[in-house]
Design an enzyme around this catalytic site. Structure first.
Site, short mmCIF file in Angstrom:
data_model
loop_
_atom_site.label_atom_id
_atom_site.label_comp_id
_atom_site.label_asym_id
_atom_site.label_seq_id
_atom_site.Cartn_x
_atom_site.Cartn_y
_atom_site.Cartn_z
N LYS A 44 42.69 34.06 45.28
CA LYS A 44 43.05 35.28 46.02
C LYS A 44 42.28 35.33 47.34
O LYS A 44 42.26 36.34 48.02
CB LYS A 44 42.68 36.53 45.20
CG LYS A 44 43.57 36.83 44.01
CD LYS A 44 43.37 38.27 43.53
CE LYS A 44 42.14 38.44 42.67
NZ LYS A 44 42.06 39.79 42.06
N LYS A 46 39.20 35.63 47.57
CA LYS A 46 38.16 36.65 47.38
C LYS A 46 36.97 35.96 46.73
O LYS A 46 37.14 35.23 45.77
CB LYS A 46 38.63 37.76 46.42
CG LYS A 46 39.51 38.82 47.05
CD LYS A 46 39.80 39.91 46.02
CE LYS A 46 39.32 41.24 46.50
NZ LYS A 46 39.76 42.36 45.69
N1 C2G Z 1 41.24 50.40 44.05
C1 C2G Z 1 41.43 51.74 44.36
N2 C2G Z 1 40.72 52.32 45.36
C2 C2G Z 1 39.81 51.59 46.06
C3 C2G Z 1 39.59 50.24 45.74
C4 C2G Z 1 40.32 49.65 44.73
O1 C2G Z 1 42.27 52.41 43.73
N3 C2G Z 1 39.12 52.21 47.06
C5 C2G Z 1 42.03 49.81 42.97
C6 C2G Z 1 42.95 48.68 43.47
O2 C2G Z 1 44.14 49.22 44.02
C7 C2G Z 1 43.20 47.90 42.18
C8 C2G Z 1 41.88 48.08 41.40
O3 C2G Z 1 41.20 49.20 42.01
O4 C2G Z 1 44.27 48.49 41.43
C9 C2G Z 1 41.01 46.84 41.46
O5 C2G Z 1 40.80 46.51 42.83
P1 C2G Z 1 40.26 45.03 43.15
O6 C2G Z 1 39.09 44.75 42.31
O7 C2G Z 1 40.18 44.93 44.64
O8 C2G Z 1 41.46 44.14 42.60
P2 C2G Z 1 42.52 43.26 43.42
O9 C2G Z 1 41.82 42.25 44.23
O10 C2G Z 1 43.45 44.21 44.05
O11 C2G Z 1 43.21 42.43 42.22
O12 C2G Z 1 46.78 40.58 39.72
C10 C2G Z 1 46.29 41.73 40.41
C11 C2G Z 1 45.00 41.44 41.10
O13 C2G Z 1 44.06 40.85 40.22
C12 C2G Z 1 44.45 42.74 41.70
#
Ligand code: C2G
Length: 131
Positions: A44, A46
């Site tokens: 990703k 990341k």
């Molecule tokens: N999130 C949120 N508000 C934020 C930050 C994150 O609602 N300020 C939510 C994201 O939308 C996501 C969850 O928290 O639903 C996890 O965020 P991340 O750890 O950044 O995950 P991500 O990289 O989006 O991975 O297959 C799907 C992926 O693994 C999602």
């Protein structure tokens, strides 16, 4: 037993993550989380500060989370939904529309992201140059 499923990296847990997990859990009776593996994170583009074991340990301590399993590929979600008999798939709305294909297998809900907080922002503030 209504099962909610969500996925993410959940590195350096913050209010935005907790808000998402809380609202997801409130939609049903149990919440299971596909936690991105370190290798999947690399895919990703990341890099998480905490490795999978540490992120899993933290996530499992959250009252809204009932079970954590590894997310290793983009296309494991259908299998997970069937394996865990998930009723609702939840993601933050930064993913709006991206997982609509899962609607064949379960309800899909995108919840509003929590504004003004992100792991990226926290990491940037930890950078020596910004201190
Ligand atoms: N999130 C949120 N508000 C934020 C930050 C994150 O609602 N300020 C939510 C994201 O939308 C996501 C969850 O928290 O639903 C996890 O965020 P991340 O750890 O950044 O995950 P991500 O990289 O989006 O991975 O297959 C799907 C992926 O693994 C999602």
């Amino acid at each position: 037993m209504k099962t909610i499923i969500t996925y993410g990296t959940f590195d350096i847990l913050h209010r935005g993550h907790i808000n998402l997990l809380r609202r997801a859990r409130e939609l049903g009776d149990r919440l299971i989380v596909g936690l991105s593996s370190d290798e999947f994170n690399a895919g990703k583009h990341k890099s998480s500060l905490l490795n999978y074991e540490n992120r899993k340990y933290v996530l499992e301590s959250i009252r809204y989370v009932d079970m954590v399993f590894a997310e290793s590929t983009w296309d494991q979600k259908i299998g997970d939904i069937l394996t865990y008999k998930a009723d609702i798939f939840v993601m933050g709305d930064d993913w709006e529309g991206k997982f609509d294909s899962l609607k064949e297998h379960c309800e899909v809900i995108y919840l509003p992201r929590t504004q003004n907080i992100s792991t990226t922002q926290i990491k940037a503030e930890l950078e020596p140059s910004s201190l």
